[in-house]
Design a protein around this motif. Structure first.
Motif, PDB file in Angstrom:
ATOM      1  N   ALA A 204      33.800  57.960  50.842  1.00  0.00           N
ATOM      2  CA  ALA A 204      32.671  58.170  49.927  1.00  0.00           C
ATOM      3  C   ALA A 204      32.045  56.862  49.467  1.00  0.00           C
ATOM      4  N   ALA A 205      32.557  55.729  49.994  1.00  0.00           N
ATOM      5  CA  ALA A 205      32.108  54.417  49.501  1.00  0.00           C
ATOM      6  C   ALA A 205      31.046  53.802  50.405  1.00  0.00           C
ATOM      7  N   ALA A 206      30.245  52.930  49.797  1.00  0.00           N
ATOM      8  CA  ALA A 206      29.206  52.230  50.566  1.00  0.00           C
ATOM      9  C   ALA A 206      29.842  51.191  51.473  1.00  0.00           C
ATOM     10  N   ARG A 207      29.305  51.113  52.671  1.00  0.00           N
ATOM     11  CA  ARG A 207      29.930  50.275  53.694  1.00  0.00           C
ATOM     12  C   ARG A 207      28.924  49.262  54.203  1.00  0.00           C
ATOM     13  N   SER A 208      29.395  48.057  54.501  1.00  0.00           N
ATOM     14  CA  SER A 208      28.521  47.038  55.088  1.00  0.00           C
ATOM     15  C   SER A 208      28.559  47.187  56.605  1.00  0.00           C
ATOM     16  N   PRO A 209      27.625  46.557  57.310  1.00  0.00           N
ATOM     17  CA  PRO A 209      27.632  46.679  58.777  1.00  0.00           C
ATOM     18  C   PRO A 209      28.938  46.193  59.413  1.00  0.00           C
ATOM     19  N   ASP A 210      29.643  45.253  58.724  1.00  0.00           N
ATOM     20  CA  ASP A 210      30.895  44.775  59.318  1.00  0.00           C
ATOM     21  C   ASP A 210      32.089  45.640  58.929  1.00  0.00           C
ATOM     22  N   GLY A 211      31.824  46.770  58.268  1.00  0.00           N
ATOM     23  CA  GLY A 211      32.888  47.731  58.008  1.00  0.00           C
ATOM     24  C   GLY A 211      33.608  47.555  56.685  1.00  0.00           C
ATOM     25  N   ARG A 212      33.188  46.592  55.876  1.00  0.00           N
ATOM     26  CA  ARG A 212      33.844  46.428  54.578  1.00  0.00           C
ATOM     27  C   ARG A 212      33.117  47.271  53.519  1.00  0.00           C
ATOM     28  N   PHE A 213      33.792  47.485  52.408  1.00  0.00           N
ATOM     29  CA  PHE A 213      33.264  48.393  51.398  1.00  0.00           C
ATOM     30  C   PHE A 213      32.853  47.626  50.134  1.00  0.00           C
ATOM     31  N   SER A 214      31.743  48.039  49.577  1.00  0.00           N
ATOM     32  CA  SER A 214      31.185  47.353  48.411  1.00  0.00           C
ATOM     33  C   SER A 214      31.740  47.950  47.121  1.00  0.00           C
ATOM     34  N   ALA A 215      32.281  47.063  46.262  1.00  0.00           N
ATOM     35  CA  ALA A 215      32.902  47.576  45.035  1.00  0.00           C
ATOM     36  C   ALA A 215      32.793  46.568  43.901  1.00  0.00           C
ATOM     37  N   ALA A 216      33.040  47.063  42.710  1.00  0.00           N
ATOM     38  CA  ALA A 216      33.196  46.189  41.548  1.00  0.00           C
ATOM     39  C   ALA A 216      34.663  46.241  41.161  1.00  0.00           C
ATOM     40  N   ALA A 217      35.272  45.072  41.012  1.00  0.00           N
ATOM     41  CA  ALA A 217      36.684  45.021  40.618  1.00  0.00           C
ATOM     42  C   ALA A 217      36.763  44.428  39.222  1.00  0.00           C
ATOM     43  N   SER A 218      37.382  45.186  38.340  1.00  0.00           N
ATOM     44  CA  SER A 218      37.439  44.798  36.933  1.00  0.00           C
ATOM     45  C   SER A 218      38.880  44.486  36.565  1.00  0.00           C
ATOM     46  N   LEU A 219      39.076  43.336  35.971  1.00  0.00           N
ATOM     47  CA  LEU A 219      40.424  42.900  35.602  1.00  0.00           C
ATOM     48  C   LEU A 219      40.910  43.703  34.396  1.00  0.00           C
ATOM     49  N   ALA A 220      42.157  44.148  34.454  1.00  0.00           N
ATOM     50  CA  ALA A 220      42.705  44.907  33.321  1.00  0.00           C
ATOM     51  C   ALA A 220      42.661  44.050  32.067  1.00  0.00           C
ATOM     52  N   LEU A 221      42.339  44.677  30.962  1.00  0.00           N
ATOM     53  CA  LEU A 221      42.212  43.928  29.708  1.00  0.00           C
ATOM     54  C   LEU A 221      43.582  43.580  29.158  1.00  0.00           C
ATOM     55  N   PRO A 222      43.653  42.473  28.433  1.00  0.00           N
ATOM     56  CA  PRO A 222      44.956  42.095  27.873  1.00  0.00           C
ATOM     57  C   PRO A 222      45.320  42.990  26.690  1.00  0.00           C
ATOM     58  N   GLY A 223      46.567  42.929  26.292  1.00  0.00           N
ATOM     59  CA  GLY A 223      47.013  43.630  25.093  1.00  0.00           C
ATOM     60  C   GLY A 223      47.376  45.072  25.349  1.00  0.00           C
ATOM     61  N   LYS A 224      47.821  45.713  24.254  1.00  0.00           N
ATOM     62  CA  LYS A 224      48.197  47.128  24.345  1.00  0.00           C
ATOM     63  C   LYS A 224      46.954  47.981  24.176  1.00  0.00           C
ATOM     64  N   PRO A 225      46.694  48.884  25.095  1.00  0.00           N
ATOM     65  CA  PRO A 225      45.518  49.731  24.924  1.00  0.00           C
ATOM     66  C   PRO A 225      45.688  50.682  23.742  1.00  0.00           C
ATOM     67  N   LYS A 226      44.634  50.792  22.959  1.00  0.00           N
ATOM     68  CA  LYS A 226      44.702  51.644  21.761  1.00  0.00           C
ATOM     69  C   LYS A 226      43.550  52.642  21.701  1.00  0.00           C
ATOM     70  N   GLY A 227      43.032  52.992  22.863  1.00  0.00           N
ATOM     71  CA  GLY A 227      41.997  54.026  22.901  1.00  0.00           C
ATOM     72  C   GLY A 227      40.617  53.477  22.580  1.00  0.00           C
ATOM     73  N   PRO A 228      39.623  54.342  22.609  1.00  0.00           N
ATOM     74  CA  PRO A 228      38.253  53.899  22.326  1.00  0.00           C
ATOM     75  C   PRO A 228      38.024  53.703  20.833  1.00  0.00           C
TER      76      PRO A 228
END
Lengths: 518, 397
Positions: A204-228
């Motif tokens: 389901a992902a967008a693909r480049s002509p060389d066969g790789r996939f386009s994405a955004a990679a987001s680094l996990a945030l530091p600390g203990k998650p405490k919800g929104p």
């Protein structure tokens, strides 16, 4: 330079108290009740409050933000840290954002992505970092990742806390599945993630002509998650959280930034509290998340015509459309002549930052005052054309002309914002008071916004005759002692504008700006 | 009440959040916050529904397989003269070859039962064969007639009578697609038994085919022109259907030829997504030679949205003509509102056709069309005989 970058990355939280670990809060994005509440019950409650109607009639002053210092600025905090608006960031600093080394392959997928429309997963990269990976939809490389990367950098430069996000090309051969990987089925039940699940993500992902996939990679945030954190009320288990979120200047002003980049997905579920420890203090830091529905992106497809103009459920607009028998043609119903696959529809025409609406009603946005708008517009205007171009260099624009179109639209929308809020009759266009060699010097932001006037300035001081100057500068008396309040007005198109009130007092025997209000 | 409100303020996070500095504005907001009380259980229910994917579970109840090629939809209608409910079961990929089939069953109280079964070849195929079988049983069907009998435009509401009918129809067809045109031949069989209804006066004597059991057989040809692009909202294009059919009974007494034309034009208006739908309908039955057409084969005007807002089977005669104009405009994402004006006349002979004799109705409505082609419509029709609310739900084919 390195120190500067580190300071930018780890935003100090001035004045935050050391607090006990707040109670865990579900990370589930329960937007049904949130959206239904904000678009129905909250709106009715607002209408039942006489103060709301008195404000609309101008008989009740607008409720100004509750987290301002004597100069009318929100102090640096765990919510917001002044960056580009305070000290110009270089193109490299803008592009770096919160700071992140590029993701290193190979990746091991640990978890499926069960919410949102884009395909994706949670993976650990070769450096052991946890990444949230969101792919662009099939046939539209850049559609959602451009928003993630560019808007997160822009908001970070403005002063908000955001995760570090990079655009990446993913080679499926460099991605493997952990034996413990889990995902959720259609009914949100946890189950082991299989190779077929991973294949479905890539399919389901967008693909480049060389066969790789386009994405955004987001680094996990530091600390203990405490919800929104949400945009209404306070967190009772956070002693630092003393101002209602809908009355925080930076959250109200986020309306302007969201309107600028057309990020319609600014709901409570796209916020995050993290319990972190820094400089010996433990406190909650408040992050904004998920910018993939920016520009003309509707995440997995281009935005439908009504997004940015109507709430997902907008009784007033539905009723108006119905009762006018369709004779009222909403200006945004007319589809833009051209749209780029990686941008979706993102015009500058019909852009009214004041009337712009996210997908869900947002209480903080609805309480935006002219002073909040001025503050946000000043920050937006701090981004020059070159700054914006530097941010766009992070995106992916395979279609010729799309990057130029986006840059042009962002510049035009920024200028519309500046004209609306910096040239407002409701607040003074003068700002940034400072004392320079015995002179009070102001910045005329009206000139930045291209407003009419700006040729004369009228000064009123306690115990002194009025004075008109041609520059926003005033000599203080050489024998200045004690305190003085100065009211300054700028000439407008036809009349004098609103007054800016500046207080000057002696500190350690030297005069200094002690307060400002507009 | 105050105690309840204070208790809610402690319980509800939104209320509890109104803590620091109770400004005048926040104090004035307190009465409005009473709404939080009824909202609380609703929000919890919504949270539960979302976190347990109840919507997906509910949606999946309508489908029998993951590919969603087979499933069922509720069939529902409320026409004032009775509420009908039932189900439609469909399969769009029978035998794994794209053949289509559906079966529907609707019941309205104990008096009316309708059932149908349709099977057809793949929708995109150049040549298709299909079969359709309909069964209807109605113990109290409306029948508007005057002595004579007169069945058409000049009957009034006070002329309502009642009859009962059981009818089984079958049609076997074969069609060929030529671009937007589909042309086909069909053979048809019809078995009908009629008699006195369970309520009110029975039809006057002399009504052709009444109180008889008839078996008719025949065939005809049909042309369908469909040049409407897209599926979700028809905003431009033309649809036209024309049919000729002849049927005769073995009794040498009953037989008819039927001509039918139904055309719709979707005229796009200058504003986006606004459309004016114009519709013309004409149907005529003639006796075959010395044979005469039975009354139950007469066209009716209230079905298929031809003349809305009137009682069921209100106008029934050998000839029927109707014109409709419907203005549709968007009000919300999948919702369109519309306003319609319908006019039509049932007649026994062309000499009766006069514009002054046409019955007319008008009214507003709403239609919802989901991405899965589930259509929900509601409208109110106003006319000289009163008004009627109608609600219908079903799958669009």
């Amino acid at each position: 330079m390195l120190l500067g970058l580190l300071l930018l990355a780890a935003a100090p939280a001035a004045g935050e108290l050391d607090i006990a670990d707040p109670a865990p809060r579900s990370d589930d994005d329960l937007f049904w009740s949130d959206g239904a509440y904000l678009m129905s019950v909250y709106q009715i409650e607002k209408g039942l409050n006489p103060a709301y109607w008195l404000k609309r009639l101008g008989a009740w002053p607008p409720t100004e933000a509750g987290n301002l210092d004597a100069l009318g600025e929100p102090p640096d905090s765990s919510w917001f840290v002044g960056r580009h608006g305070r000290r110009r960031l270089s193109a490299a600093e803008l592009a770096r954002g919160p700071g992140m080394e590029p993701p290193a392959f190979p990746w091991i997928v640990e978890k499926g992505k069960s919410t949102g429309e884009n395909p994706g997963f949670v993976a650990r990269d070769a450096l052991g970092r946890r990444l949230f990976v969101k792919f662009d939809p099939l046939g539209r490389p850049g559609l959602s990742s451009n928003g993630e990367v560019i808007v997160s950098r822009l908001l970070h430069a403005a002063g908000y806390n955001v995760p570090a996000v990079d655009h990446v090309w993913v080679d499926s051969a460099a991605v493997s599945l952990s034996s413990k990987a889990v995902t959720r089925d259609r009914y949100l039940r946890k189950r082991p993630m299989t190779p077929a699940d991973l294949e479905a993500v890539f399919a389901a992902a967008a693909r480049s002509p060389d066969g790789r996939f386009s994405a955004a990679a987001s680094l996990a945030l530091p600390g203990k998650p405490k919800g929104p954190f949400g945009y209404l009320g306070r967190r009772r288990d956070d002693p630092n959280d003393v101002v209602h979120h809908e009355d925080r200047r930076e959250l109200r002003a986020l309306q302007i930034f969201s309107a600028w980049v057309n990020n319609t997905d600014t709901r409570g579920g796209n916020t995050h509290d993290a319990y972190i420890e820094e400089d010996g203090r433990r406190f909650l830091r408040h992050y904004l998340l998920d910018f993939s529905a920016s520009f003309g992106s509707g995440n997995a497809e281009p935005k439908p015509y009504y997004e940015g103009h109507e709430y997902a459920f907008d009784p007033a607009i539905v009723a108006a459309s119905w009762l006018t028998l369709g004779l009222w043609v909403k200006p945004w119903e007319k589809t833009p002549a051209h749209e780029y696959p990686e941008l979706g529809p993102f015009p500058s025409g019909h852009f009214d930052p004041e009337r712009w609406k996210p997908a869900f009603a947002n209480p903080a946005f609805q309480r935006l005052t002219p002073a909040d708008g001025f503050w946000a517009a000043r920050l937006a205007a701090a981004f020059t054309d070159a700054d914006l171009d530097a941010l766009l260099s992070l995106g992916h624009f395979p279609t010729p002309g799309s990057r130029e179109h986006l840059l042009r639209a962002l510049i035009e929308r920024r200028d519309i914002i500046a004209r609306r809020w910096l040239c407002s009759r409701e607040v003074s266009s003068l700002d940034e008071p400072r004392l320079d060699s015995g002179r009070l010097v102001l910045a005329d932001l009206g000139k930045r916004g291209g407003c009419a006037g700006g040729t004369r300035y009228r000064w009123e001081r306690t115990g002194a005759p009025g004075l008109v100057t041609t520059r926003p500068e005033l000599d203080l008396p050489p024998d200045f002692s004690g305190a003085v309040r100065v009211r300054i007005r700028r000439d407008g198109e036809r009349r004098w504008g609103r007054a800016l009130k500046v207080s000057i007092e002696l500190f350690d025997g030297r005069p200094a700006v002690a307060g400002m209000s507009r | 009440m105050l105690r309840l409100f204070l208790a809610s303020a402690l319980l509800l996070p939104e209320c509890a959040a109104a803590a620091p500095g109770p400004s005048a504005e926040r104090i004035l907001a307190l009465p409005g916050r009473l709404l939080e009380l009824p909202w609380w259980p609703i929000s919890r229910a919504l949270d539960f529904a979302q976190s347990h994917a109840l919507f997906e579970r509910l949606e999946d109840l309508f489908y029998f397989n993951e590919g969603r090629t087979a499933g069922w939809f509720p069939n529902m209608s409320s026409t004032g003269s009775g509420e009908g409910a039932g189900i439609l079961v469909f399969h769009d990929d029978l035998f794994g070859k794209g053949h289509q089939g559906d079966a529907a069953f609707t019941m309205s109280g104990a008096k009316q039962v309708f059932a149908s079964l349709r099977l057809a070849g793949p929708s995109g195929a150049q040549r298709r064969t299909g079969v359709a079988v309909d069964y209807a049983r109605d113990d109290d069907a409306e029948f508007y007639a005057r002595a004579g009998p007169r069945l058409g435009w000049d009957t009034g509401l006070s002329d309502r009578r009642s009859h009962a009918a059981t009818r089984l129809r079958a049609r076997l067809w074969r069609e060929r697609r030529l671009g937007s045109l589909r042309a086909g031949l069909f053979g048809a069989a019809d078995s009908v038994a009629t008699g006195a209804g369970v309520a009110g006066l029975e039809p006057p004597p002399g009504v052709m085919g009444f109180s008889r059991r008839l078996e008719l057989g025949g065939g005809g040809l049909r042309l369908d022109w469909d040049a409407v692009p897209g599926k979700e909202r028809a905003v431009r294009g033309t649809r036209l259907a024309a049919e000729f059919e002849a049927q005769a009974a073995g009794d040498g007494e009953h037989g008819y030829a039927r001509h039918f034309v139904d055309g719709r034009v979707f005229v796009p208006l200058p504003a986006p997504r606004r459309v004016l739908t114009l519709r013309g309908y004409w149907e005529r039955l003639h006796g075959l030679g010395s044979r005469r057409a039975p009354f139950f084969a007469y066209p009716v005007l209230d079905s298929d949205n031809r003349l809305r807002g009137f009682s069921r089977l209100r106008f029934r005669a050998p000839g029927a003509a109707a014109l409709s104009a419907e203005y549709r405009y968007p009000v919300w994402i999948h919702w369109d509102a519309f306003y319609f004006i319908d006019a039509g006349q049932s007649y026994a002979s062309e000499s009766e056709l006069r514009l002054t004799r046409w019955s007319a109705g008008h009214g507003p409505g709403l239609r919802f069309l989901s991405e899965e082609q589930l259509l929900l419509t509601a409208h109110v029709g106003f006319n000289a005989e009163g008004s009627r609310f109608e609600l219908a739900m079903g799958k669009v084919f």
